[in-house]
Scaffold this motif. Sequence first.
Motif, PDB file in Angstrom:
ATOM      1  N   HIS A   1      -9.617  -2.859  -3.101  1.00 38.58           N
ATOM      2  CA  HIS A   1     -10.472  -3.184  -2.209  1.00 38.58           C
ATOM      3  C   HIS A   1     -10.069  -3.439  -0.657  1.00 38.58           C
ATOM      4  CE1 HIS A   1     -12.451  -3.540  -6.267  1.00 38.58           C
ATOM      5  NE2 HIS A   1     -13.555  -3.215  -5.798  1.00 38.58           N
ATOM      6  N   ARG A   2      -9.174  -3.203  -0.317  1.00 40.02           N
ATOM      7  CA  ARG A   2      -8.680  -3.060   1.217  1.00 40.02           C
ATOM      8  C   ARG A   2      -9.512  -2.105   1.636  1.00 40.02           C
ATOM      9  NH1 ARG A   2      -4.310  -2.288   3.391  1.00 40.02           N
ATOM     10  NH2 ARG A   2      -3.151  -1.394   1.743  1.00 40.02           N
ATOM     11  N   PRO A   3     -10.069  -1.993   2.962  1.00 39.76           N
ATOM     12  CA  PRO A   3     -11.010  -1.013   3.490  1.00 39.76           C
ATOM     13  C   PRO A   3     -10.355   0.423   3.628  1.00 39.76           C
ATOM     14  CG  PRO A   3     -11.003  -2.958   4.806  1.00 39.76           C
ATOM     15  CD  PRO A   3     -10.181  -3.257   3.788  1.00 39.76           C
ATOM     16  N   GLU A   4      -8.923   0.482   4.128  1.00 42.50           N
ATOM     17  CA  GLU A   4      -8.319   1.504   4.192  1.00 42.50           C
ATOM     18  C   GLU A   4      -8.098   2.203   2.997  1.00 42.50           C
ATOM     19  OE1 GLU A   4      -5.271  -1.604   4.997  1.00 42.50           O
ATOM     20  OE2 GLU A   4      -7.148  -1.489   4.991  1.00 42.50           O
ATOM     21  N   VAL A   5      -7.639   1.349   1.722  1.00 44.60           N
ATOM     22  CA  VAL A   5      -7.751   1.858   0.442  1.00 44.60           C
ATOM     23  C   VAL A   5      -9.018   2.529  -0.077  1.00 44.60           C
ATOM     24  CG1 VAL A   5      -6.963   1.517  -2.018  1.00 44.60           C
ATOM     25  CG2 VAL A   5      -5.914   0.518  -0.046  1.00 44.60           C
ATOM     26  N   LEU A   6     -10.130   1.862  -0.003  1.00 45.87           N
ATOM     27  CA  LEU A   6     -11.412   2.199  -0.393  1.00 45.87           C
ATOM     28  C   LEU A   6     -11.871   3.579   0.493  1.00 45.87           C
ATOM     29  CD1 LEU A   6     -13.756  -1.112  -0.067  1.00 45.87           C
ATOM     30  CD2 LEU A   6     -13.033   0.421  -2.269  1.00 45.87           C
ATOM     31  N   LEU A   7     -11.399   3.697   1.619  1.00 43.26           N
ATOM     32  CA  LEU A   7     -11.857   5.000   2.224  1.00 43.26           C
ATOM     33  C   LEU A   7     -10.849   6.227   2.050  1.00 43.26           C
ATOM     34  CD1 LEU A   7     -12.099   3.426   5.891  1.00 43.26           C
ATOM     35  CD2 LEU A   7     -13.949   4.442   4.711  1.00 43.26           C
TER      36      LEU A   7
END
Length: 204
Positions: free
Chosen positions: A59-65
């Motif tokens: 759920h880290r932003p860069e992973v979600l993206l």
Amino acid sequence: MRFYVDFDDCLCETAKAFTEIATRFFGKNVPYEEVRFFNLQESFDLTDEEYEQLMSEGHRPEVLLSYKETPGASKVLNELIDKGHEVFIITGRPSNSFEASRRWLDEHGLERATLYCLNKYGRDFFYKKGEFNLELEDYYKMSFDYAIEDSPMAFKFFDHLPDLKVMVIDRPWNREHELPGSNYTRCSGWEQIKEKIMLDSHIM
């Protein structure tokens, strides 16, 4: 028409990404087709601490993206929106992930879809202070004509809408689950969802 659409594993390939994270972090090499449980802690045989690490990383932003779009999702939803129908993305992600989730939608051409974070599963412990921008009591005041879901654990959120037509995207963790009623249809992907909607209501 009003459409409820789940995010993870309906719009994007979240579970496939989590299999890679589980291998990288814990050496748990579980092929995607063997992810038999919606509960990833059970599917990957993780301790509580490992599961918390898995969820935090995923759920880290860069992973979600980075999650890949489920083929056909944005195309079909945009066709619905173009016809004047309303699309609501209702995700179990805590609102801490709202900004990245909203950006993902925008980058995939779904800027006209409304996004809500709903506490579907009570699993926001990994955020410590997770919050949601749609409470269950408010969700139950909403109505929909169609729903697109993958999780059997979410089916209970449709009980208050007896006329709702539910399209269940075929995933390894729902294949052995008996669908609750005749208003539920298992679909292989977005093209079949589109065909089913067209057949039912001729709205596309």
